[in-house]
Design a protein around this motif. Structure first.
Motif, mmCIF file in Angstrom:
data_model
loop_
_atom_site.group_PDB
_atom_site.id
_atom_site.type_symbol
_atom_site.label_atom_id
_atom_site.label_comp_id
_atom_site.label_asym_id
_atom_site.label_seq_id
_atom_site.Cartn_x
_atom_site.Cartn_y
_atom_site.Cartn_z
ATOM 1 N N GLY A 28 5.808 3.753 2.442
ATOM 2 C CA GLY A 28 3.946 2.937 2.277
ATOM 3 C C GLY A 28 4.515 1.728 3.345
ATOM 4 N N VAL B 107 6.788 8.190 -3.459
ATOM 5 C CA VAL B 107 5.001 7.504 -3.623
ATOM 6 C C VAL B 107 5.416 7.914 -5.620
ATOM 7 C CG1 VAL B 107 2.771 6.769 -4.361
ATOM 8 C CG2 VAL B 107 4.025 6.910 -2.022
ATOM 9 N N GLU C 240 0.779 -1.498 -0.178
ATOM 10 C CA GLU C 240 -0.071 0.114 0.013
ATOM 11 C C GLU C 240 1.008 1.270 0.497
ATOM 12 O OE1 GLU C 240 -3.137 2.382 2.856
ATOM 13 O OE2 GLU C 240 -1.995 0.680 3.734
ATOM 14 N N LEU C 241 0.453 2.088 -0.856
ATOM 15 C CA LEU C 241 1.832 2.761 -1.487
ATOM 16 C C LEU C 241 0.618 4.509 -0.386
ATOM 17 C CD1 LEU C 241 2.034 3.173 -5.394
ATOM 18 C CD2 LEU C 241 3.584 2.454 -3.006
ATOM 19 N N ARG C 242 1.361 5.263 0.320
ATOM 20 C CA ARG C 242 1.147 6.383 1.474
ATOM 21 C C ARG C 242 1.670 7.607 0.167
ATOM 22 N NH1 ARG C 242 -0.026 5.344 5.965
ATOM 23 N NH2 ARG C 242 0.312 7.219 6.501
#
Length: 154
Positions: free
Chosen positions: A121, A30, A20-22
């Motif tokens: 992430g 990102v 999961e990218l942040r």
């Protein structure tokens, strides 16, 4: 899957890992990870540095930890996200603004890295796969990323 545009599907020689990218933590990092993934930069790149109970590092086109992409280095986006099991963060040299394409995934708590490396992430599925990566510094016959894609494109 919450947000396909901010999810990475990384197929490794040991299996599939979902990240999961942040962008809320590190928007430029990102954006770089997605850009390189979309160009196929990470496909075939080895996990060149894998240290038990610490982290697995990948993203050097030479497989040695000495290189990056042809894109300019990134300005640090240090944040308060803790470096714990599953955290994905950028590798860099001594210079804070030297992150480029190399990143690492924490096996365990590495809180001494907090606010000194850019966390971008977290592994949401497949840490059991990351745990199986061959260890070493450098790794003999290392595991690699078979393909790394943004889920929205998959």
């Amino acid at each position: 899957m919450a947000d396909a545009e901010n999810t990475i599907i990384m197929e490794t020689t040991k299996g599939k890992v979902t990240i999961e990218l942040r962008p809320d933590l590190a928007p430029n990092h990102v954006a770089r990870i997605k850009e390189l993934a979309r160009e196929g930069f990470y496909d075939g790149i080895v996990f060149h540095r894998v240290i038990d109970r610490f982290m697995a590092q990948v993203g050097c086109p030479h497989g040695t930890g000495t290189g990056g992409s042809s894109k300019p280095d990134l300005k640090a986006e240090f944040n308060a996200e803790p470096h714990v099991r599953g955290t994905c963060s950028m590798a860099r040299s001594q210079s804070p603004n030297s992150a480029n394409s190399q990143f690492f995934i924490c096996f365990d708590d590495a809180r001494f890295l907090d606010k000194q490396y850019t966390a971008w992430g977290k592994v949401t599925d497949g840490m059991d796969v990351v745990d199986q990566l061959k260890r070493g510094e450098p790794v003999r016959n290392p595991d690699s990323i078979v393909s790394m894609k943004v889920a929205a494109d998959a």
